[in-house]
Design a protein around this motif. Structure first.
Motif: not given
Length: 302
Positions: A180-183, A189-192, A209-217, A226-228
């Motif tokens: 849910l946090l990842l969603s 994205p600004e919420k991170l 999930v950890v990897s996607l958090f890192d990619k988004i940040s 595409g950027a993410v």
């Protein structure tokens, strides 16, 4: 105000998601009245990114959408006030199909856009709608339908197998709170930045999930798929796409949901420490954990 001004200028079949991102829930409600609409977005970078994020939803929900980007710097309210209803009505003739839109906003190679379009088409649950998009894609690119259909079948088969595999493994790897946090971050994205200091990635069980958090940040443009997902693996792409289509929460109450998830993760972390303290038979450690739990969860000073 966009809806109100449209209505005042004679465009009465208009709705808006009240400033939030478009969701499957919105489309499912709208489908009770129609399964086709022109979806209007602001013509700036944020509007283009919002349009891109909406496309998987249209495909997933078999919604016949045409996309219309207003001139840069305009929204329906400002455009109508400046130009009137006739000019606004003329814009609808420029509304684009999903395939046309992808090609008009893409800056990459044609083959990359074709692959992106095929990925979206595989998400369409209606075989007739998917077939129609394949024919359009073939006409747009002059790639033979036979080639596109073969690649389409391969992608759909691969996606189905991967989704089953990921769903089976994810059931034991992670908790609903972390998804849910990842969603929330995928949709906002600004919420991170607002909660990243409170979330220890060591507490997240699912490595995807950890990897996607890192990619988004670290993404330069957090709103662009595409950027993410530029260097993302298959599981990351599947999870990102699934959560972008099905948020799993009421986006109008995203802040409360984030807070509840953070508190739940913290509670579970302390409860695990308490369990380990009890197993080791260390009463001092156990008592310390109890005090820590009370302090963190109830917010009281000990």
């Amino acid at each position: 105000m966009d809806v109100i001004i449209c209505y005042q200028y004679g465009f009465q079949n208009v709705i808006a998601p009240l400033g939030t991102s478009l969701t499957s829930g919105h489309l499912q409600k709208l489908r009770k009245m129609t399964n086709a609409a022109v979806v209007v977005f602001d013509g700036d970078a944020a509007g283009i990114n919002a349009a891109k994020r909406s496309i998987p939803l249209f495909c997933q929900n078999n919604f016949k959408a045409k996309l219309l980007l207003l001139p840069e710097g305009e929204d329906p309210d400002s455009f109508l006030r400046k130009n009137g209803s006739e000019a606004f009505n003329a814009l609808f003739g420029k509304a684009q199909s999903i395939v046309d839109f992808l090609f008009s906003v893409s800056r990459g190679e044609m083959i990359d856009v074709v692959r992106e379009a095929l990925t979206l088409i595989t998400q369409n649950a209606d075989p007739l709608a998917a077939d129609e998009m394949l024919i359009e894609l073939s006409g747009k690119t002059r790639i033979s339908e036979v080639t596109l259909r073969e690649e389409f079948r391969k992608q759909r088969s691969k996606t189905f197998k991967e989704e089953r595999k990921v769903a089976g493994s994810r059931a034991v790897r992670g908790s609903s709170e972390e998804y849910l946090l990842l969603s929330a971050v995928i949709h906002f994205p600004e919420k991170l930045a607002s909660f990243s200091s409170r979330l220890d990635m060591k507490d997240i069980r699912d490595e995807t999930v950890v990897s996607l958090f890192d990619k988004i940040s670290t993404a330069v443009d957090k709103d662009t798929l595409g950027a993410v997902l530029e260097d993302a693996g298959e599981e990351e792409r599947i999870l990102y796409t699934k959560l972008s289509v099905e948020p799993g929460f009421d986006i109008e109450h995203v802040d409360r949901m984030i807070e509840d998830c953070l508190m739940t993760i913290e509670r579970k972390k302390i409860e695990e420490k308490l369990r380990l303290a009890t197993l080791t038979g260390d009463p001092k450690l156990s008592n310390a954990r109890v005090l820590e739990k009370i302090k963190r969860i109830e917010g009281k000073k000990i």
